[in-house]
Motif scaffolding. Structure first.
Motif, mmCIF file in Angstrom:
data_model
loop_
_atom_site.group_PDB
_atom_site.id
_atom_site.type_symbol
_atom_site.label_atom_id
_atom_site.label_comp_id
_atom_site.label_asym_id
_atom_site.label_seq_id
_atom_site.Cartn_x
_atom_site.Cartn_y
_atom_site.Cartn_z
ATOM 1 N N MET A 1 -60.701 13.196 96.919
ATOM 2 C CA MET A 1 -61.564 13.074 95.752
ATOM 3 C C MET A 1 -60.709 13.169 94.493
ATOM 4 O O MET A 1 -59.850 14.025 94.387
ATOM 5 C CB MET A 1 -62.621 14.178 95.769
ATOM 6 N N ASN A 2 -60.980 12.260 93.557
ATOM 7 C CA ASN A 2 -60.243 12.220 92.300
ATOM 8 C C ASN A 2 -61.205 12.140 91.123
ATOM 9 O O ASN A 2 -62.370 11.816 91.283
ATOM 10 C CB ASN A 2 -59.316 11.002 92.267
ATOM 11 N N ARG A 3 -60.673 12.418 89.930
ATOM 12 C CA ARG A 3 -61.453 12.349 88.689
ATOM 13 C C ARG A 3 -60.650 11.554 87.672
ATOM 14 O O ARG A 3 -59.436 11.730 87.557
ATOM 15 C CB ARG A 3 -61.752 13.741 88.161
ATOM 16 N N TYR A 4 -61.355 10.677 86.953
ATOM 17 C CA TYR A 4 -60.710 9.829 85.969
ATOM 18 C C TYR A 4 -61.447 9.870 84.640
ATOM 19 O O TYR A 4 -62.666 9.994 84.602
ATOM 20 C CB TYR A 4 -60.669 8.370 86.454
ATOM 21 N N SER A 5 -60.676 9.722 83.583
ATOM 22 C CA SER A 5 -61.202 9.508 82.245
ATOM 23 C C SER A 5 -60.998 8.025 81.946
ATOM 24 O O SER A 5 -59.890 7.505 82.096
ATOM 25 C CB SER A 5 -60.451 10.369 81.227
ATOM 26 N N ILE A 6 -62.070 7.360 81.533
ATOM 27 C CA ILE A 6 -62.038 5.916 81.320
ATOM 28 C C ILE A 6 -62.561 5.614 79.921
ATOM 29 O O ILE A 6 -63.597 6.143 79.519
ATOM 30 C CB ILE A 6 -62.907 5.200 82.371
ATOM 31 N N ILE A 7 -61.852 4.760 79.202
ATOM 32 C CA ILE A 7 -62.318 4.275 77.901
ATOM 33 C C ILE A 7 -62.512 2.764 78.035
ATOM 34 O O ILE A 7 -61.592 2.045 78.425
ATOM 35 C CB ILE A 7 -61.316 4.571 76.767
ATOM 36 N N VAL A 8 -63.726 2.303 77.694
ATOM 37 C CA VAL A 8 -64.054 0.886 77.784
ATOM 38 C C VAL A 8 -64.113 0.318 76.370
ATOM 39 O O VAL A 8 -64.851 0.820 75.523
ATOM 40 C CB VAL A 8 -65.390 0.668 78.516
ATOM 41 N N HIS A 9 -63.330 -0.733 76.120
ATOM 42 C CA HIS A 9 -63.235 -1.377 74.812
ATOM 43 C C HIS A 9 -63.950 -2.721 74.842
ATOM 44 O O HIS A 9 -63.927 -3.418 75.852
ATOM 45 C CB HIS A 9 -61.771 -1.602 74.442
#
Length: 91
Positions: A1-9
């Motif tokens: 299991m992993n966690r990500y921070s994502i920014i969508v432009h």
């Protein structure tokens, strides 16, 4: 299991993008949240299996026919155990 921070432009605010993201995350059994940022981007923190997160990131590009995603920044972050669902912040 992993966690990500994502920014969508791109054109991702005012088009229902957060709700589409919520539906996609819920369908894939991911936890975390999505919110609009003041600079016009959308920020997402998502946690789950590697396979589900890969599918999620692929679907972010086309999960809303009114949005126009220009690019997505993805960064792995520390996972957390206290998240039980996916939510929309500022809704």
């Amino acid at each position: 299991m992993n966690r990500y921070s994502i920014i969508v432009h791109g054109r991702v605010q005012g088009v229902g993008y957060r709700f589409s993201t919520y539906r996609t995350a819920t369908f894939l059994n991911l936890t975390g949240w999505v919110q609009n940022l003041d600079d016009g981007t959308v920020k997402i923190e998502v946690q789950g299996s590697n396979e589900s997160i890969k599918k999620f990131i692929q679907r972010l590009k086309h999960n809303n026919k009114f949005a126009k995603v220009e690019y997505i920044n993805v960064k792995e972050i520390n996972k957390t155990d206290n998240k039980k669902s996916f939510k929309i912040i500022g809704y």
